[in-house]
Design an enzyme around this catalytic site. Structure first.
Site, PDB file in Angstrom:
ATOM      1  CD  GLU A   1      -2.870   0.999   2.412  1.00  0.00           C
ATOM      2  OE1 GLU A   1      -2.437   0.526   3.474  1.00  0.00           O
ATOM      3  OE2 GLU A   1      -4.033   1.403   2.287  1.00  0.00           O
TER       4      GLU A   1
ATOM      5  CG  ASN B   1       2.115  11.355   5.676  1.00  0.00           C
ATOM      6  OD1 ASN B   1       1.745  10.237   5.301  1.00  0.00           O
ATOM      7  ND2 ASN B   1       2.268  12.375   4.854  1.00  0.00           N
TER       8      ASN B   1
END
Length: 379
Positions: free
Chosen positions: A244, A360
């Site tokens: 992914e 993130n």
């Protein structure tokens, strides 16, 4: 790394370019986050599959061309350069299929992959839960053993494509007494229309249901839909997250095409000086990402794995996408705020990039600890 392509690879690229030129719809399809657009994109998947372009790197027995990694990257560059529609079955093709190739049974591959390639069965990702997103190991949805299979109960959220998809895949806690949170998890596939499944769409900023909540009340899943061994779901899921974040979810062709479109838009708007540096950054960033990806591909072909470097990839493309689309909207001005423009649709989707596929913040922790060798931060 040798970036010179063989005559066969050049011929493959030209064949793909010619097919796309002849088949890409003249007008953009409706947003795939609507019922109408979802149906149109499903039909596009079926058209791709007629000549085995929907999953070019898969073996031919499952509907692919057995093209390998290099030709897949070439195809992706041609696909986005041609302005072809977004892929409605990307969760299945980019996430579930690699998992089945590595951990599934032959029966699962034969049963699941061909209908996926033809767009007949579109898959949703069902990993996140209300208190288990980036901290996936804390998930609470459970799988309880029963005759011939499992009963799934719990809630999943932010499930991509689930508003209109047919089936989903996700992790469930099958051993609540396991000593660690990431142990005792099982990876299962299930039918979104099975008794006990409630799908509640979640609207994005523009009102379109790109995600959904799933409520599961003792949903029966046969043993045939367990991927890998029961209790080993975490190990299998971690392999999927590498796909992914790494190569397969966001190919460089997507950004090369977008950067070129941005440059053309900048020209159309009279090449305003205030955005010149941002447009240049977009072009340079797309090229840098392309080279990074080819480097990673070379490592794969040499038998290496991407490992934690996939976190670098994920942080880059998610932040790059926002910067690129913000520049386009600034160039368009008030017109860019319209919910019906391609750039505004892309911008709304880009905003989710730093969140899905592992936030993130989590990726930066991985980079700091596993790549730079820094001490673990406080959780």
């Amino acid at each position: 790394m040798d970036l010179a392509f063989t005559p066969e690879e050049v011929a493959f690229r030209e064949e793909a370019r010619a097919w796309l030129l002849a088949h890409v719809p003249a007008a953009p399809l409706p947003s795939l986050e609507t019922a109408e657009g979802f149906a149109a994109h499903r039909a596009w998947e079926a058209e791709l599959a007629t000549e085995r372009w929907s999953a070019v790197d898969w073996p031919t027995e499952y509907g692919g061309r057995d093209a390998g990694l290099v030709r897949w990257l070439l195809f992706e560059e041609e696909y986005y350069a041609a302005g072809a529609p977004g892929r409605v079955n990307q969760n299945g093709i980019s996430l579930l299929a690699p998992t089945l190739f590595d951990h599934g049974t032959q029966e699962q591959r034969t049963r699941v992959l061909p209908p996926m390639a033809r767009g007949e069965v579109v898959w949703a990702q069902a990993w996140s839960e209300p208190e288990a997103g980036s901290d996936l190991a804390s998930l609470r949805s459970k799988a309880v053993r029963t005759d011939g299979g499992w009963l799934l109960s719990g809630q999943k959220t932010w499930s991509s494509r689930a508003a209109f998809a047919d089936r989903a895949f996700g992790l469930f806690r099958s051993d609540p007494d396991a000593p660690k949170p990431h142990q005792g998890l099982t990876y299962l596939m299930f039918d979104l229309r099975a008794p006990g499944v409630t799908v509640r769409p979640i609207a994005r900023l523009d009102g379109k249901p790109a995600f959904a909540e799933l409520f599961l009340d003792e949903v029966f899943v046969p043993d045939a839909d367990v991927i890998g061994e029961p209790g080993q779901g975490w190990r299998i899921a971690m392999a999927a997250t590498g796909n992914e974040r790494g190569l397969t979810l966001r190919s460089p062709g997507r950004y090369l095409a977008a950067a070129n479109r941005l440059h053309a838009l900048w020209r159309e708007q009279g090449s305003p000086g205030g955005t010149k540096a941002r447009v240049a950054d977009a072009l340079i960033g797309a090229r840098a990402y392309q080279l990074f990806t080819w480097t990673a591909a070379s490592r794969f072909l040499d038998g290496e794995s991407l490992g934690p470097e996939s976190s670098l990839n994920k942080v880059f493309w998610s932040e790059y996408d926002i910067a690129l689309t913000e520049t386009a909207l600034d160039l368009l001005g008030a017109e860019g705020e319209s919910a019906d423009t391609d750039w505004s649709e892309r911008y709304v989707f880009a905003l989710a990039g730093p969140l899905y596929a592992g936030t993130n913040e989590i990726q930066r922790d991985i980079i700091a600890e596993r790549l730079l060798g820094l001490p673990k931060g406080r959780r």
